[in-house]
Design an enzyme around this catalytic site. Structure first.
Site, PDB file in Angstrom:
ATOM      1  N   HIS A 318     -82.378  15.263  87.668  1.00 12.45           N
ATOM      2  CA  HIS A 318     -82.351  15.993  88.943  1.00 12.45           C
ATOM      3  C   HIS A 318     -81.923  15.027  90.038  1.00 12.45           C
ATOM      4  O   HIS A 318     -82.286  13.860  90.007  1.00 12.45           O
ATOM      5  CB  HIS A 318     -83.749  16.552  89.266  1.00 12.45           C
ATOM      6  N   ASP A 376     -85.102  24.163  84.786  1.00 12.43           N
ATOM      7  CA  ASP A 376     -84.332  24.946  83.802  1.00 12.43           C
ATOM      8  C   ASP A 376     -84.721  24.672  82.359  1.00 12.43           C
ATOM      9  O   ASP A 376     -84.237  25.359  81.461  1.00 12.43           O
ATOM     10  CB  ASP A 376     -82.838  24.639  83.996  1.00 12.43           C
TER      11      ASP A 376
END
Ligand code: SDX
Length: 442
Positions: A318, A376
């Site tokens: 991320h 996700d």
């Protein structure tokens, strides 16, 4: 709503000094504090005073705006909406309440919540003409393509709420977008499977209504499974907003030109579609299915670590979180709850995901790069257990993120210091040269 003052450089007495060694000039820039998190160096006057631009492709060290909506501390894995931690909202709140919070800044009282839910409920239908939009698509069109088109087309239907300078119209548009996204998403799904569109029902809550529009058929009664409705609602909460991510920044940039909010949100949907962003949940499922078995994990990890192989561990890493994404923790817990509630004793993809996470988090490649599961990594397993087709995963992300997009769009429009977004560049192309007529070119 009182116009809150925008960040004011004069409001700080802290500065940083930039020294241009080529000229010996020193430039002081205000160091502005937020309520929490990193301070910002206000470089708005940099070009005018020094003739230099900053250079930050990917905006890794650049704050594009001031916001009061969402705060992320990527180092420790904290996510808050208007000061409320995502874990608390996921545990105790519901999506309608989180929508109210994001749009209005405070949790609603009972009357405000009932009124808000009633407003959203009574905006869930779409104009009947919209049905004809779908007819232009092949049945196997990716539902994200359908969503980009139909949400952008809403601009053509709601002329009475396009004056972005009218606070009342901005709020109506916000309600319309939050309310109609599940209807359009379910229509995209129904069209892809050749079933008739299902109208929303006003006696169902937001998540129940979405599942009803997705799965009920005229041939029989459809009863919404309350466990799935609660899981869906929580997935919406966890995807509602996330500071200045790529799609939200896209909505802000589009909106900064004065483009109407439906068109700006359609731009956000396009941006979310990419596998580096919202498209990752669909990519994670495909990755887990390709790995196929726990026995293949180590060879897959080897591929990921091989710099000649452009394989990424989807759902990991991320730009902001250099620790565990708090949403992934909640989703991992939800996975087990939903599978148990559905009586699914053995979900091979979950087993692969849990083992994959364990091996990756113990591997120097991932540790060194601070790569952890993100939102996700587990969401797709829950959605698969709920029989949501993989191609609809990012559509659901868009349904949930619409409230974040429109809350951030509203905040931008209401920000007194808001300006047209127009970045500059470092030019390294050809310098001036004379035009060569065609007959003289070799
Ligand atoms: C979302 O911004 C948001 O807030 C987004 C989001 C939201 O709610 O809006 O949180 C939602 O988009 C979550 C992210 C979903 N994307 C994925 O899961 C795709 C897989 N992850 C990545 O491709 C990647 O981690 C990004 C795009 C998410 C972040 O990439 P960065 O910050 O640009 O970092 P990078 O690509 O420069 O990677 C740094 C290093 C590189 O290695 P080196 O070149 O230093 O050797 O880490 C490696 C990368 O190769 N790396 C990965 C990896 N992610 C980064 N290696 C393997 N697998 C990965 N997933």
């Amino acid at each position: 709503m009182t116009q809150k003052k925008a960040a004011d450089p004069a409001a700080t007495n802290e500065y940083v000094t930039l020294t241009d060694h080529s000229t010996g000039e020193n430039y002081d820039f205000p160091l502005m504090p937020g309520t929490v998190g990193p301070k910002v160096i206000d470089v708005r006057s940099l070009y005018g005073r020094s003739g230099h631009f900053t250079f930050d492709p990917g905006y890794t060290s650049t704050g594009s705006c001031e916001s009061k909506i969402t705060y992320i501390d990527g180092e420790v894995g904290v996510l808050m909406h208007r000061g409320y931690k995502i874990e608390d909202l996921a545990e105790h709140s519901d999506f309608m309440e989180v929508c109210y919070l994001l749009l209005n800044g405070e949790l609603p009282n009972a009357r405000e919540k009932a009124e808000f839910e009633d407003t959203i409920t009574h905006h869930t239908m779409v104009h009947e003409q919209i049905n004809y939009f779908f007819r232009g698509f092949r049945r196997d069109a990716h539902p994200m393509a359908v969503m980009v088109a139909t949400v952008g087309a809403l601009s053509a239907f709601y002329h009475d709420s396009l004056d972005i300078n009218d606070p009342r119209q901005r709020m109506i548009t916000s309600h319309r977008l939050v309310a109609k996204m599940p209807t359009l998403a379910a229509m995209a799904y129904k069209y892809s499977v050749g079933q008739p569109f299902v109208y929303p029902r006003n006696d169902l809550n937001y998540a129940e209504n979405f599942l009803h529009m997705m799965y009920s058929v005229p041939a029989e009664q459809y009863k919404v499974n309350p466990v799935l409705a609660r899981a869906m609602d929580r997935i919406f909460i966890l995807h509602a907003d996330h500071e200045q991510n790529a799609s939200t920044s896209t909505v802000r940039l589009a909106g900064s030109t004065g483009a109407n909010p439906f068109a700006s949100v359609a731009a956000g949907i396009s941006s979310l579609w990419g596998p580096a962003h919202g498209g990752a949940n669909e990519a994670v499922l495909k990755m887990l299915e390709e790995i196929g078995s726990v026995d293949n994990i180590r060879s897959f990890i080897k591929q990921v670590k091989d710099t000649n192989d452009d394989v990424r561990l989807m759902g990991f890493g991320h730009r902001v979180y250099k620790n565990y994404d708090p949403r992934a923790k909640v989703l991992q817990k939800n996975c087990h709850e939903v599978l148990d509630a559905l009586g699914i004793k053995h979900e091979p993809l979950l087993e692969i995901a849990v083992e994959l996470e364990k091996i990756a988090l113990d591997d120097e490649y991932f540790i060194k790069r601070k790569l952890f599961p993100n939102v996700d990594f587990y969401s797709g397993i829950i959605l698969k257990a709920m029989n949501i087709p993989t191609s609809m995963f990012t559509v659901l992300f868009a349904v949930a993120r619409t409230v974040g997009w429109i809350a951030q769009w509203k905040e931008m429009i209401e920000d007194p210091s808001q300006k047209l977004g127009r970045p500059r560049q470092l030019y390294t192309g050809p310098t001036e040269r004379p035009y060569i007529p065609l007959h003289k070119r070799r």
